[in-house]
Motif scaffolding. Structure first.
Motif, PDB file in Angstrom:
ATOM      1  N   ILE A   3       0.846  -1.199   0.000  1.00 19.12           N
ATOM      2  CA  ILE A   3       0.000   0.000   0.000  1.00 19.12           C
ATOM      3  C   ILE A   3       0.877   1.241   0.000  1.00 19.12           C
ATOM      4  O   ILE A   3       1.759   1.387   0.851  1.00 19.12           O
ATOM      5  CB  ILE A   3      -0.905   0.023   1.240  1.00 19.12           C
ATOM      6  CG1 ILE A   3      -1.723  -1.271   1.350  1.00 19.12           C
ATOM      7  CG2 ILE A   3      -1.820   1.247   1.231  1.00 19.12           C
ATOM      8  CD1 ILE A   3      -1.866  -1.784   2.747  1.00 19.12           C
ATOM      9  N   ALA A   4       0.635   2.133  -0.934  1.00 21.77           N
ATOM     10  CA  ALA A   4       1.288   3.445  -0.929  1.00 21.77           C
ATOM     11  C   ALA A   4       0.289   4.456  -0.400  1.00 21.77           C
ATOM     12  O   ALA A   4      -0.776   4.662  -1.000  1.00 21.77           O
ATOM     13  CB  ALA A   4       1.747   3.831  -2.331  1.00 21.77           C
ATOM     14  N   HIS A   5       0.605   5.061   0.741  1.00 24.23           N
ATOM     15  CA  HIS A   5      -0.301   6.020   1.365  1.00 24.23           C
ATOM     16  C   HIS A   5       0.267   7.422   1.147  1.00 24.23           C
ATOM     17  O   HIS A   5       1.343   7.749   1.655  1.00 24.23           O
ATOM     18  CB  HIS A   5      -0.439   5.725   2.850  1.00 24.23           C
ATOM     19  CG  HIS A   5      -1.668   6.313   3.461  1.00 24.23           C
ATOM     20  ND1 HIS A   5      -2.679   5.556   4.019  1.00 24.23           N
ATOM     21  CD2 HIS A   5      -2.076   7.592   3.583  1.00 24.23           C
ATOM     22  CE1 HIS A   5      -3.633   6.354   4.462  1.00 24.23           C
ATOM     23  NE2 HIS A   5      -3.285   7.588   4.208  1.00 24.23           N
ATOM     24  N   ILE A   6      -0.455   8.227   0.395  1.00 17.23           N
ATOM     25  CA  ILE A   6       0.011   9.571   0.044  1.00 17.23           C
ATOM     26  C   ILE A   6      -0.560  10.560   1.049  1.00 17.23           C
ATOM     27  O   ILE A   6      -1.775  10.723   1.157  1.00 17.23           O
ATOM     28  CB  ILE A   6      -0.398   9.929  -1.401  1.00 17.23           C
ATOM     29  CG1 ILE A   6       0.222   8.914  -2.371  1.00 17.23           C
ATOM     30  CG2 ILE A   6       0.044  11.338  -1.741  1.00 17.23           C
ATOM     31  CD1 ILE A   6      -0.150   9.142  -3.827  1.00 17.23           C
ATOM     32  N   GLU A  35       2.596  -4.415   3.694  1.00 11.69           N
ATOM     33  CA  GLU A  35       3.752  -3.583   3.357  1.00 11.69           C
ATOM     34  C   GLU A  35       3.243  -2.181   3.023  1.00 11.69           C
ATOM     35  O   GLU A  35       2.420  -2.019   2.116  1.00 11.69           O
ATOM     36  CB  GLU A  35       4.509  -4.177   2.172  1.00 11.69           C
ATOM     37  CG  GLU A  35       5.816  -3.469   1.864  1.00 11.69           C
ATOM     38  CD  GLU A  35       6.616  -4.129   0.753  1.00 11.69           C
ATOM     39  OE1 GLU A  35       7.642  -3.551   0.361  1.00 11.69           O
ATOM     40  OE2 GLU A  35       6.193  -5.208   0.285  1.00 11.69           O
ATOM     41  N   VAL A  36       3.726  -1.192   3.765  1.00 12.08           N
ATOM     42  CA  VAL A  36       3.197   0.162   3.633  1.00 12.08           C
ATOM     43  C   VAL A  36       4.327   1.147   3.337  1.00 12.08           C
ATOM     44  O   VAL A  36       5.388   1.097   3.957  1.00 12.08           O
ATOM     45  CB  VAL A  36       2.466   0.601   4.918  1.00 12.08           C
ATOM     46  CG1 VAL A  36       1.802   1.950   4.720  1.00 12.08           C
ATOM     47  CG2 VAL A  36       1.430  -0.426   5.331  1.00 12.08           C
ATOM     48  N   ILE A  37       4.067   2.027   2.385  1.00 13.37           N
ATOM     49  CA  ILE A  37       5.011   3.093   2.058  1.00 13.37           C
ATOM     50  C   ILE A  37       4.315   4.423   2.297  1.00 13.37           C
ATOM     51  O   ILE A  37       3.253   4.689   1.727  1.00 13.37           O
ATOM     52  CB  ILE A  37       5.459   3.012   0.594  1.00 13.37           C
ATOM     53  CG1 ILE A  37       6.042   1.634   0.280  1.00 13.37           C
ATOM     54  CG2 ILE A  37       6.480   4.099   0.285  1.00 13.37           C
ATOM     55  CD1 ILE A  37       6.257   1.404  -1.190  1.00 13.37           C
ATOM     56  N   LYS A  38       4.897   5.254   3.149  1.00 20.13           N
ATOM     57  CA  LYS A  38       4.364   6.601   3.377  1.00 20.13           C
ATOM     58  C   LYS A  38       4.995   7.550   2.359  1.00 20.13           C
ATOM     59  O   LYS A  38       6.215   7.666   2.287  1.00 20.13           O
ATOM     60  CB  LYS A  38       4.664   7.064   4.797  1.00 20.13           C
ATOM     61  CG  LYS A  38       3.923   6.287   5.860  1.00 20.13           C
ATOM     62  CD  LYS A  38       4.070   6.895   7.239  1.00 20.13           C
ATOM     63  CE  LYS A  38       5.437   6.633   7.834  1.00 20.13           C
ATOM     64  NZ  LYS A  38       5.511   7.097   9.236  1.00 20.13           N
ATOM     65  N   TRP A 130       7.576   7.420 -10.037  1.00 20.18           N
ATOM     66  CA  TRP A 130       8.185   6.835  -8.834  1.00 20.18           C
ATOM     67  C   TRP A 130       7.326   5.697  -8.298  1.00 20.18           C
ATOM     68  O   TRP A 130       7.842   4.645  -7.902  1.00 20.18           O
ATOM     69  CB  TRP A 130       8.380   7.926  -7.780  1.00 20.18           C
ATOM     70  CG  TRP A 130       9.107   7.443  -6.558  1.00 20.18           C
ATOM     71  CD1 TRP A 130      10.459   7.389  -6.368  1.00 20.18           C
ATOM     72  CD2 TRP A 130       8.510   6.937  -5.359  1.00 20.18           C
ATOM     73  NE1 TRP A 130      10.750   6.875  -5.131  1.00 20.18           N
ATOM     74  CE2 TRP A 130       9.569   6.589  -4.487  1.00 20.18           C
ATOM     75  CE3 TRP A 130       7.204   6.743  -4.942  1.00 20.18           C
ATOM     76  CZ2 TRP A 130       9.342   6.059  -3.213  1.00 20.18           C
ATOM     77  CZ3 TRP A 130       6.969   6.208  -3.685  1.00 20.18           C
ATOM     78  CH2 TRP A 130       8.034   5.870  -2.832  1.00 20.18           C
ATOM     79  N   LEU A 131       6.028   5.894  -8.255  1.00 20.33           N
ATOM     80  CA  LEU A 131       5.134   4.840  -7.806  1.00 20.33           C
ATOM     81  C   LEU A 131       5.250   3.611  -8.704  1.00 20.33           C
ATOM     82  O   LEU A 131       5.311   2.470  -8.226  1.00 20.33           O
ATOM     83  CB  LEU A 131       3.685   5.332  -7.797  1.00 20.33           C
ATOM     84  CG  LEU A 131       3.311   6.351  -6.717  1.00 20.33           C
ATOM     85  CD1 LEU A 131       1.920   6.921  -6.997  1.00 20.33           C
ATOM     86  CD2 LEU A 131       3.344   5.727  -5.323  1.00 20.33           C
ATOM     87  N   ARG A 132       5.311   3.836 -10.013  1.00 21.18           N
ATOM     88  CA  ARG A 132       5.365   2.728 -10.981  1.00 21.18           C
ATOM     89  C   ARG A 132       6.695   1.985 -10.931  1.00 21.18           C
ATOM     90  O   ARG A 132       6.721   0.744 -10.903  1.00 21.18           O
ATOM     91  CB  ARG A 132       5.126   3.283 -12.387  1.00 21.18           C
ATOM     92  CG  ARG A 132       5.125   2.233 -13.501  1.00 21.18           C
ATOM     93  CD  ARG A 132       5.238   2.921 -14.844  1.00 21.18           C
ATOM     94  NE  ARG A 132       6.535   3.600 -14.976  1.00 21.18           N
ATOM     95  CZ  ARG A 132       6.739   4.664 -15.759  1.00 21.18           C
ATOM     96  NH1 ARG A 132       5.741   5.164 -16.471  1.00 21.18           N
ATOM     97  NH2 ARG A 132       7.938   5.223 -15.828  1.00 21.18           N
ATOM     98  N   ASP A 133       7.801   2.732 -10.869  1.00 18.59           N
ATOM     99  CA  ASP A 133       9.123   2.117 -11.016  1.00 18.59           C
ATOM    100  C   ASP A 133       9.784   1.763  -9.698  1.00 18.59           C
ATOM    101  O   ASP A 133      10.573   0.807  -9.639  1.00 18.59           O
ATOM    102  CB  ASP A 133      10.046   3.064 -11.791  1.00 18.59           C
ATOM    103  CG  ASP A 133       9.532   3.381 -13.189  1.00 18.59           C
ATOM    104  OD1 ASP A 133       8.759   2.557 -13.730  1.00 18.59           O
ATOM    105  OD2 ASP A 133       9.885   4.445 -13.724  1.00 18.59           O
ATOM    106  N   GLU A 134       9.463   2.502  -8.619  1.00 16.57           N
ATOM    107  CA  GLU A 134      10.139   2.289  -7.340  1.00 16.57           C
ATOM    108  C   GLU A 134       9.226   1.631  -6.300  1.00 16.57           C
ATOM    109  O   GLU A 134       9.557   0.596  -5.737  1.00 16.57           O
ATOM    110  CB  GLU A 134      10.656   3.630  -6.786  1.00 16.57           C
ATOM    111  CG  GLU A 134      11.636   4.349  -7.697  1.00 16.57           C
ATOM    112  CD  GLU A 134      12.950   3.610  -7.842  1.00 16.57           C
ATOM    113  OE1 GLU A 134      13.325   2.866  -6.913  1.00 16.57           O
ATOM    114  OE2 GLU A 134      13.602   3.783  -8.890  1.00 16.57           O
ATOM    115  N   ALA A 135       8.090   2.233  -6.047  1.00 20.12           N
ATOM    116  CA  ALA A 135       7.216   1.729  -4.978  1.00 20.12           C
ATOM    117  C   ALA A 135       6.458   0.467  -5.399  1.00 20.12           C
ATOM    118  O   ALA A 135       6.345  -0.490  -4.633  1.00 20.12           O
ATOM    119  CB  ALA A 135       6.235   2.818  -4.549  1.00 20.12           C
TER     120      ALA A 135
END
Length: 434
Positions: A3-6, A35-38, A130-135
């Motif tokens: 999960i990417a939380h913006i 798995e969470v990315i802030k 960044w979301l597509r390639d890294e996160a």
């Protein structure tokens, strides 16, 4: 699930309940094995120690402000963008800006909601890349509906669901001019069709936003804010002095003026001479003059020693604050979608005295840990305080009920499990509307 939380950052200059709420949820989700990315926007996150070199701040506040106001900055070389988005510049901006003021930022709000059609389209593409390639998340969670302009490009590029929390957008939009206010709500309604789920933080706010932006019934979920009671210590009220606490951004909108005026009325009664007031939560530059006015009113009646202003509000200072107050009041002028400080107080065994506005009655009703008053005036607030502040048995009983209510209805682990089920329900559809 990844999960990417913006999350829009406040820079840590004041108690940001929404920022803190999002960070607490991220930790609870991680505890569940997710798995969470802030992903911070505008400024660094409140109470967040992540390295900006690891997760950059997107839409840096200084950079996008200058590009919005001064077209020449839209054509600057890359090294200028990098400098404006550096940690030192962003921290300086957080300390010196009125970062929660909508006035003067109406055009930027519209532009942000327009997404790829707005002036920040380059920043949007940088975030999407960044979301597509890294996160590489499975779902993206937007912290509030003012970020709806991000949804279309994320879904076009990644074909994943986007969900969006609903929390206090009206506070930002309703102070705008009639023209901009109507435009923002219209764009928000149109862009809202592009997300897979809206998640309101209270029953009250779900109804409010359903009316404002015409959310489809199948889009709308309710997931109350939560805390982990184990993160807070409970100091018995019998060991405390009669101190009334306030913890939030110290500003007019959050009812600081009502709080001070009510305290002055309370102190006119000799029976309440032992009562003190303790205020914390930080401020922006916009609040400085208003705070000075409140201090002058207090000084004019010789009560400076009875009102304690506490500069530090992050842990461990926040726990020390809760250790020393007997009840909590944050008399926000028009109420709030929730108000995390209420749960932090209740989890510390501290009862609430809150106006009968917004979601405050909902929290008091579910927790049974406080009382509401109406209308939100200094006279009514002082009267409510008088009914409880010197009665330690009543304070203790409400504190005990409130703590139990938090564990039953606002436990963050239970609420996070509900949040995961919402994520699973939208990802199971496999078809994400763009």
């Amino acid at each position: 699930m990844k999960i990417a939380h913006i999350i829009p950052g406040s820079g840590g200059s004041f108690y940001c309940g929404n920022c803190l709420r999002d960070s607490k949820y991220m930790k609870a989700l991680q505890d569940l094995g997710q798995e969470v990315i802030k992903v911070p926007l505008y400024l660094p996150l409140f109470e967040d120690a992540h390295d900006l070199n690891e997760v950059p701040v997107f839409y840096g506040a200084v950079d996008i402000y200058l590009k919005q106001r001064f077209p020449v900055f839209r054509h600057m070389p890359a090294f200028v963008d990098k400098m404006l988005n550096s940690k030192s510049v962003l921290n300086l901006a957080a300390q010196n800006a009125g970062s929660t003021r909508a006035k003067g930022l109406e055009e930027m709000t519209v532009s942000m909601l327009l997404g790829e059609e707005g002036l920040q389209k380059e920043e949007l593409e940088r975030l999407v890349e960044w979301l597509r390639d890294e996160a590489k998340p499975d779902v993206v969670h937007l912290s509030n509906a003012l970020l709806l302009g991000l949804a279309r490009r994320i879904k076009q590029e990644m074909n994943i669901p986007v969900v969006c929390s609903l929390q206090d957008e009206d506070v930002w939009v309703d102070v705008m001019s009639d023209k901009h206010r109507e435009e923002v709500w219209q764009i928000m309604e149109a862009r809202g069709r592009e997300v897979d789920a809206f998640i309101a933080v209270s029953d009250f706010y779900a109804e409010e936003m359903k009316m404002r932006i015409r959310i489809r019934p199948d889009q709308l979920f309710i997931n109350h804010i939560g805390v982990d009671a184990a993160d807070y210590l409970v100091k018995p009220v019998q060991e405390k002095e009669p101190v009334i606490g306030f913890i939030s951004r110290m500003c007019e909108e959050n009812g600081l003026g009502i709080l001070v005026d009510a305290f002055l009325l309370l102190k006119e009664d000799e029976a309440f001479s032992p009562v003190k007031l303790k205020i914390t939560g930080g401020k922006t530059n916009d609040d400085t003059a208003f705070i000075k006015q409140q201090k002058k009113k207090i000084a004019a009646v010789g009560l400076e020693e009875q009102v304690l202003w506490v500069e530090e509000f992050e842990n461990p200072s926040r726990q020390n604050f809760f250790d020393t107050v007997a009840l909590l009041t944050v008399p926000v002028l028009n109420g709030e979608a929730f108000g995390l400080y209420q749960l932090e107080a209740l989890a510390s065994g501290i009862p609430l005295v809150q106006p009968e506005l917004g979601a405050f009655p909902e929290v008091v009703g579910l927790s049974e840990g406080g009382i509401n008053y109406h209308p939100n005036s200094p006279k009514k607030l002082a009267k409510a305080w008088k009914s409880i502040i010197m009665d330690k048995e009543k304070l203790a009983a409400l504190g005990t009920k409130g703590l139990a209510g938090v564990k039953t209805n606002f436990d963050i682990h239970k609420q996070s499990e509900k949040l995961v089920r919402i994520y699973e329900s939208v990802t199971a559809k496999k078809q994400y509307q763009v």
